[in-house]
Design an enzyme around this catalytic site. Structure first.
Site, PDB file in Angstrom:
ATOM      1  N   HIS A 446      -6.398 -43.614  20.548  1.00 32.59           N
ATOM      2  CA  HIS A 446      -6.311 -42.482  19.693  1.00 32.59           C
ATOM      3  C   HIS A 446      -5.494 -41.589  20.806  1.00 32.59           C
ATOM      4  O   HIS A 446      -5.969 -41.411  22.050  1.00 32.59           O
ATOM      5  CB  HIS A 446      -7.802 -42.026  19.384  1.00 32.59           C
ATOM      6  CG  HIS A 446      -7.681 -40.652  18.819  1.00 32.59           C
ATOM      7  ND1 HIS A 446      -7.049 -40.561  17.305  1.00 32.59           N
ATOM      8  CD2 HIS A 446      -7.872 -39.307  18.925  1.00 32.59           C
ATOM      9  CE1 HIS A 446      -7.140 -39.346  17.116  1.00 32.59           C
ATOM     10  NE2 HIS A 446      -7.723 -38.607  18.064  1.00 32.59           N
ATOM     11  N   ARG A 497     -19.840 -64.841  18.135  1.00 30.60           N
ATOM     12  CA  ARG A 497     -18.489 -65.189  18.548  1.00 30.60           C
ATOM     13  C   ARG A 497     -17.596 -64.060  19.219  1.00 30.60           C
ATOM     14  O   ARG A 497     -17.017 -64.043  20.289  1.00 30.60           O
ATOM     15  CB  ARG A 497     -17.448 -65.846  17.198  1.00 30.60           C
ATOM     16  CG  ARG A 497     -18.196 -67.032  16.782  1.00 30.60           C
ATOM     17  CD  ARG A 497     -17.090 -67.619  15.839  1.00 30.60           C
ATOM     18  NE  ARG A 497     -16.473 -66.715  14.865  1.00 30.60           N
ATOM     19  CZ  ARG A 497     -16.644 -66.499  13.465  1.00 30.60           C
ATOM     20  NH1 ARG A 497     -17.086 -67.903  12.892  1.00 30.60           N
ATOM     21  NH2 ARG A 497     -16.060 -65.799  12.746  1.00 30.60           N
ATOM     22  N   GLU A 521     -18.959 -58.040  10.318  1.00 34.55           N
ATOM     23  CA  GLU A 521     -18.935 -58.482   9.065  1.00 34.55           C
ATOM     24  C   GLU A 521     -19.818 -59.063   8.237  1.00 34.55           C
ATOM     25  O   GLU A 521     -20.438 -60.111   9.018  1.00 34.55           O
ATOM     26  CB  GLU A 521     -17.380 -59.421   9.051  1.00 34.55           C
ATOM     27  CG  GLU A 521     -16.931 -59.992   7.979  1.00 34.55           C
ATOM     28  CD  GLU A 521     -15.742 -60.804   8.217  1.00 34.55           C
ATOM     29  OE1 GLU A 521     -15.807 -61.849   8.885  1.00 34.55           O
ATOM     30  OE2 GLU A 521     -14.530 -60.305   7.740  1.00 34.55           O
TER      31      GLU A 521
END
Length: 967
Positions: A446, A497, A521
Site C-alpha cells: 500500500h 496449507r 477460504e
RNA sequence: GGGUUCGUAGCUCAGAUGGUUAGAGCGCUACAUUGACAUUGUAGAGGCCAGAGGUUCGAUUCCUCUCGGACCCACCA
C-alpha cells in the site's frame, strides 16, 4: 371399486398427465438412493456422463433405458443399488460449441482471453446442465441425484491430479518431442483414436526427384524431405543405397539420404518413398531409425514455415497448388493419377488433422508399472482373465486388437477448457508436478511509489502458485532468494496449507508471520460434508446447476469478498507502506483483486478461480520483474484422461470413502460400442492401474440408433428423431420400449415413428387391462380354481421365470417379448374374455395384475406406477420382484388344444361368412369322454363362449367333427 | 491389407448347442365393434431363412467359397 373407478380412469392412457408427478414422487421418496436397502448385496452403475455440450439424443435415451431396467430390477431384488449420475465437461466438444456461439457475435476466443472465455464456457455449461438433467429425468431414470458428479468437481479433479502425479513419478507420464495429430482448427493435439478417416478423391503425383521418380499425394511436404527409402530387395535402386543427393525441386533444394527398409512396398508407386520426417508418422519412425534430420514444415495453423522457402506463409493447399505448378513448369511432374486415399479429420470438428512433431505429454503404455505390468498388459489381463466380461463377446477380439496396436497416448491438449495439467514450469524447462492445488502467494503493498506508476494505491506486486508437495521447500527457497526488496511481514490464511507455506517463507525471509482469519477460504466451491437438504432449500439454483465455482452451503463469493475486504482494510491501516507477503487461496485473491483499484490490476479482476492459475504467466511476464517465474502449464488434459478414472473418482477413492468401498468395482458398464476405445478400454487400463481393481464386472455394449434406412441420424440429414419430442408425443414408456424392442447386444437398432406408436399402443393396452380388472367386483370367500385359472397362473409363472432369466442374461429385448406375449396374447386376449364368462374373478385378476405390473415396472416405470397407485399408496418400484410358483404341469398343453378348437370354429365362421349373431353348434369327438362335454355351444365371437363346465383331466385327442348353424 | 458383422414375410427384426408345421411387430386383405381398449378385436394372405458346395440320417442353423450391404483397425507413401 367398480363402475365409478372405471369412469374415473380415462379410456386412454395419457402419459403426459402422469410422468412429471410420478417422477417427483419417486425422487422425493428417496427411492433412488441406495440407502433404501439394508442388503449387503450391492449393484452399481455409473452413468456414462453425458457431455454438457448440448441436448439429449437417442444414444442417451437408449443408454438410460437399458441402465434403468437393470437398476430397477436389482432394486426389486432388494439389493443395495446405486446409479450415479454425472456430466462430462467434454473439453474440445464444449469449447467448440461455445466458440461457434461467440463466432455468431463475431467474437473470437482470443479477443476475450482465456479467463473471460472460460467464464463464457461456464455460463453455457450451467445452462445446459439444467436442461440435460431434466431430459435425463424425463426418461424416468432412477438416478441418485444427490450423488451427481461433474468431471471438473474439485474432488474429481483432485483424483485426476493425484493419478497424474503418481504416473509421472513412476515414469508412466513423460514429456517428449514426438509426432502428434494436430487439429488445425481446434489448435490442439488429438489422440490417435480421435482422428477419423474420410475417403476422398485425391491425386497421386509422380515427381522427378534426383535420380528417382517418387509418388506422393502430398507434394508440398516434399519441401521438407530428408531421405528416400527403398525396399532392400529392390534391384532398381541398389546402386543408390547409402548415397546422399542434393535434389532440386523446382528450385527448392533438399538434401536426402537413401535408406532401405522392408516397410517400403516395391509395388507401390515407384517403389521409392520420399521421407518427410516431420509430417508423416511412418516417415518420422524411419527418420528415428536411420538418423535422418527432421525439418518442420507445417506450423500449427496449417501454414508453411520458413523451411518452405518461397512457399513460406502459404496454407498447405495453396502451397501444394503453387508447388505443383512450379514443378510442372520445370518438367518435373512425370504424371498425375486420380487416387483415392484417406483424409485425416478431427472427430470433433471435422477439420483436417496434420501430423506434426511437437513437445507434448504422453502416457507410456508399455512401461512396467508399480503393479508389475505395463498399462497395456494390465488392461489385457483384466479381460483375458474374465475379471471383466464383455457382452457381446465378439468385442473381446476388437478390444484385444486395439490394445495390441496401442501406442503411447498423447494426453496434453492446447485447449482452454478442462483440467489444467498439474505441472509447473520454472523458466522454460524445469518441471514440477503436484497433485495438490497450489497455495497462492502474492506481495501486497500500500502506498507504493517505486514501482511502475507513481500512484499511492494499494496494489499487488507479484503473484504466483506454490504447489503443495515435497518440492515446495525448494521452490520457496528459490523464490525468497530472488527477492530484491525485503518483505516486512507475512500474512497467511489459517488453513494448514497456507500456514505451512508461510512458515517456510518465514525461514528464508526472516519476517514475522501473522495469521488472518479474514483471508481464509471456507469450503468455497466444495461440495463435501454439506447437507443436501439444506442446499436444496437454501440454494435451489446452485443445487440445480451445481456450479463448479460456487457450490452450495460453502461460502458465496460475496461472503468471501466481504471478509477479505475487512482483512485488507485492517492490513492497510495497521501496516501502511509495508511490503507484505500474503499466502492464501484462489478465491481470496480473486476478491482482493476486485477491491484493488489499479488499472494495471484491473485486467485480472475478471479472472476465474477454477482456472485462476492460467493468467499468471502473462501477468508475471509482462508486469513483474523478479522472482515470480513459476507457472503452471497452460495445457489441459485430454478429456478421456479424467473420464478414464470416472468409476472411482466419483465414488471417493482418494479418501477411501464408504461409497468406494461399497460400490467399487461397479457391476455393469453400459454404453454404445462406439466408445469402446475412447472410454471403456481406457477405464480398464487406468482403473486397474490406479486402484488395483477392475472398474466394472460386466460391459454391456448396445448398438447405435439409426433411422429407418439404417443411416446415422444427424441434424444435417434431417433424419433425426428428437427424444424430447418423442417422449412428449408418445410417453417415456413407449419411447423406452421402442428403443429396446427387437434389439440385441452390439447390433444397431432402427427407430421410426410407427415403431414408437406401436409401443404406445401396448402401453395403452396395459392401461385398459388394468381398467377392466379394477372394475371387477371382488367376491369374498374361497374360490374353486377353474381350468382357465390354472392355465393363466401357469403362464404367469412361466413368464416370471422367463423374464427373470432374460434379465439375468442381459437379454432385454427377449424379456420384453415374453412379457408382451403374456400380457397381450395370453392375459388380455384369452383369460380376460374367459373371466367375463366364468365371472367372480376380481380377486384372482387383482393378483395377476399385481404380478404383471411388478414384472413390467423396470421397463415401463411410469404407466405401471400410474396404474398401481389406484390400488396402493406405496411405490411400485419398491415392491419385491415376483417369484415363480410351482404350477400344475401340462395345463398349458391342454389349454393350447382348446384355443385351437376355438380358433377352428372362428375360422369356419369367417370362411362361411357367418354373422356373429348366429349360433354355431359344434360337435366334438374326444377319446376321454368322461370330462369334456360332447357338445359345446359356442356363440358368436370369443366374448360369448359358454364354458359348459369345469374341465379337468387329460386331453389326448380332441377334434371338431361337425359344425352347423343352430336353428 | 487385417478384423468384425449382416443378408430370414412388402418393411423392421427375433430365433434355434443342427431335429415336428420357421416367429413377432408394422403394413396388407376380409370381417367385426355402443360393454376395458379403434391407441381395439377376429380370421387370413405372405418365406426355397442371399447363392453354390461340404459335414450329417437330417442344415435356415456348423464349415468353405461366391455375391451383396455395414462397420472397425492399419505405416500404401
Amino acid at each position: 371399486m367398480t363402475q365409478e373407478l372405471l369412469d374415473e380412469l380415462p379410456k386412454n392412457y395419457q402419459a403426459a398427465n402422469y410422468e412429471a408427478d410420478i417422477y417427483r414422487r419417486w425422487e422425493e421418496s428417496g427411492a433412488f438412493r441406495p440407502e433404501t436397502s439394508k442388503s449387503k448385496k450391492t449393484f452399481s452403475i455409473i452413468l456414462p456422463p453425458p457431455n454438457v455440450t448440448g441436448i439429449l439424443h437417442l444414444g442417451h435415451a437408449s443408454m438410460l433405458a437399458y441402465e434403468d431396467i437393470m437398476i430397477r430390477y436389482h432394486k426389486a431384488l432388494g439389493e443395495k443399488v446405486l446409479w450415479l449420475p454425472g456430466f462430462d465437461h467434454a473439453a474440445i466438444a464444449t469449447q467448440n460449441v461455445v466458440e461457434k456461439q461467440l463466432a455468431k457475435q463475431k467474437i473470437r476466443k482470443e479477443d476475450l482471453g482465456r479467463t473471460k472465455f472460460l467464464l463464457e464456457v461456464e455460463k453455457f455449461v450451467a445452462q445446459n446442465r439444467t436442461t440435460i438433467k431434466d431430459q435425463l429425468k424425463s426418461m424416468g431414470s432412477a438416478l441418485d441425484w444427490d450423488r451427481t458428479k461433474f468431471t471438473l468437481d474439485e474432488d474429481v479433479s483432485k483424483t485426476v491430479r493425484h493419478v497424474f502425479k503418481k504416473m509421472f513419478d513412476e515414469g508412466l507420464i513423460y514429456r517428449g518431442y514426438r509426432m502428434v495429430n494436430w487439429c488445425v482448427r481446434c489448435q490442439s493435439t488429438l489422440a490417435d483414436d480421435e482422428v477419423e478417416h474420410q475417403e476422398q478423391q485425391g491425386k497421386m503425383y509422380y515427381i522427378k526427384y534426383g535420380p528417382f521418380v517418387i509418388a506422393t499425394t502430398r507434394p508440398e511436404t516434399k519441401l521438407a524431405d530428408t531421405g528416400v527409402a527403398v525396399n532392400p530387395e529392390d534391384e532398381r535402386y541398389q546402386q543408390y543405397i547409402g548415397q546422399e543427393f542434393d535434389v532440386d525441386l523446382a528450385g527448392h533444394k533438399v538434401h536426402i539420404k537413401v535408406i532401405t527398409d522392408p516397410i517400403v512396398d516395391k509395388e507401390f508407386g515407384t517403389g521409392a518413398l520420399g521421407v518427410t520426417p516431420a509430417h508423416s508418422f511412418v516417415d518420422y519412425d524411419l527418420s528415428q531409425k536411420y538418423n535422418l534430420p527432421v525439418i518442420e514444415l507445417i506450423d500449427q495453423f496449417g501454414r508453411l514455415k520458413d523451411s518452405g522457402g518461397k512457399y513460406a506463409g502459404l496454407k498447405v493447399k495453396e502451397a501444394r497448388e503453387k508447388f505443383v505448378a512450379d514443378l510442372e513448369a520445370c518438367g518435373q511432374i512425370v504424371k498425375v493419377e486420380d487416387y483415392q486415399n484417406n483424409l485425416s479429420i478431427c472427430y470433433r470438428c471435422g477439420a483436417p488433422v496434420e501430423p506434426l512433431p511437437s513437445k507434448q505429454w504422453f502416457v507410456n503404455v508399455n512401461k512396467k508399472t508399480s503393479r508389475g505390468k505395463s498399462l497395456k498388459d494390465l488392461a489385457r489381463g483384466a479381460v483375458k482373465s474374465n475379471n471383466i466380461k464383455i457382452i457381446p463377446d465378439r468385442f473381446n477380439k476388437t478390444y484385444f486388437q486395439w490394445m495390441d496396436n496401442l501406442r503411447d497416448w498423447c494426453i496434453s491438449r492446447q485447449i482452454w477448457y478442462g483440467h489444467q495439467l498439474p505441472v509447473w514450469h520454472k523458466g522454460e524447462e524445469e518441471v514440477v508436478v503436484s497433485a495438490e492445488t497450489p497455495t497462492q502467494v502474492f506481495v501486497l503493498r500500500h502506498g507504493l511509489t517505486d514501482w511502475n506508476q507513481e500512484d499511492g494505491n494499494t496494489r499487488i506486486q507479484g503473484l504466483t502458485d506454490v504447489p503443495i508437495d515435497e518440492s515446495r521447500e525448494k521452490l520457496v527457497e528459490e523464490l525468497a532468494g530472488n527477492w530484491q526488496q525485503p518483505i516486512d511481514l507475512i500474512v497467511a490464511s489459517p488453513l494448514i496449507r497456507s500456514r505451512q507455506t508461510a512458515e517456510i517463507f518465514a525461514k528464508y525471509l526472516k519476517a514475522p508471520v501473522e495469521i488472518m482469519r479474514e483471508f481464509q477460504e471456507r469450503d468455497y466451491g466444495v461440495f463435501e460434508g454439506q447437507s443436501i437438504a439444506e442446499i436444496k432449500t437454501k440454494h435451489p439454483e446452485y443445487y440445480e446447476n451445481k456450479l463448479t465455482f460456487a457450490i452450495p452451503e460453502a461460502e458465496t463469493f460475496s461472503q468471501v469478498q466481504d471478509r477479505a475486504r475487512r482483512g485488507l482494510e485492517q492490513l492497510i491501516k495497521k501496516y501502511p507502506g509495508q511490503r507484505i507477503l500474503v499466502v492464501t487461496h484462489t478465491t481470496v485473491i480473486r476478491s482482493l483483486l476486485r477491491l484493488i483499484e489499479n488499472p494495471a490490476d484491473r485486467e485480472l479482476t475478471d479472472f476465474y478461480p477454477k482456472f485462476g492459475q492460467v493468467w499468471h504467466w502473462n501477468f508475471i511476464k509482462e508486469n513483474l520483474k523478479k522472482g515470480f517465474d513459476l507457472r503452471q502449464s497452460t495445457d489441459t488434459l485430454d478429456t478421456w484422461f479424467s473420464s478414464s478414472l470416472w468409476t472411482f473418482s466419483t465414488l471417493g477413492w482418494l479418501d477411501q470413502k464408504k461409497d468406494f468401498t461399497t460400490f467399487h468395482p461397479t457391476s455393469v458398464l453400459e454404453t454404445g460400442y462406439d466408445i469402446l476405445f475412447f472410454w471403456v478400454a481406457r477405464m480398464i487400463m487406468m482403473t486397474t492401474y490406479a486402484t488395483g481393481q477392475v472398474p466394472f464386472r460386466t460391459v454391456y455394449l448396445h448398438g447405435l440408433i439409426r433411422d429407418k434406412n439404417g443411416q446415422k441420424m444427424s441434424k444435417s440429414k434431417g433424419n433425426g428423431i428428437d427424444p424430447v419430442e418423442m417422449i412428449a408425443k408418445f410417453g417415456a414408456d413407449a419411447a423406452r420400449l421402442s428403443l429396446l424392442a427387437n434389439a440385441s447386444a452390439g447390433n444397431d437398432v432402427k427407430l421410426y415413428e410407427e415403431k414408437i406408436a406401436g409401443e404406445r399402443n401396448f402401453v395403452n393396452k396395459l392401461w385398459n387391462i388394468a381398467r377392466f380388472i379394477y372394475a371387477q367386483e371382488i367376491v369374498p370367500g374361497p374360490h374353486r380354481s377353474t381350468w382357465a385359472d390354472k392355465w393363466i397362473m401357469a403362464e404367469l409363472n412361466q413368464t416370471v421365470t422367463a423374464v427373470t432369466n432374460h434379465l439375468e442374461g442381459y437379454e432385454f429385448s427377449q424379456a420384453i417379448e415374453a412379457l408382451q406375449e403374456f400380457t397381450w396374447k395370453k392375459l388380455a386376449d384369452w383369460y380376460l374374455e374367459m373371466s367375463k364368462i366364468e365371472g367372480g374373478k376380481g380377486g384372482l385378476l387383482g393378483q395377476i395384475l399385481e404380478t404383471t405390473l411388478k414384472l413390467w415396472q423396470p421397463f415401463i416405470p411410469f404407466v405401471t406406477q400410474a396404474i398401481w397407485q389406484h390400488a396402493s399408496q406405496e411405490l411400485l418400484m419398491l415392491q419385491a420382484w415376483p417369484v415363480a410358483h410351482r404350477t400344475e404341469p401340462g395345463v398349458d398343453q391342454e389349454f393350447a388344444e382348446l384355443t385351437e378348437l376355438v380358433t377352428a370354429i372362428r375360422q369356419w365362421r369367417a370362411e362361411n361368412n357367418i354373422d356373429h349373431k348366429e349360433i354355431v353348434q359344434a360337435n366334438f369327438v374326444c377319446n376321454k369322454s368322461s370330462w369334456l362335454v360332447k357338445q359345446l355351444h359356442l356363440v358368436a365371437g370369443l366374448t360369448k363362449i359358454q364354458w359348459a363346465e369345469e374341465v379337468s383331466g387329460e386331453v389326448i385327442e380332441l377334434a371338431i367333427s361337425q359344425l352347423t348353424l343352430k336353428k
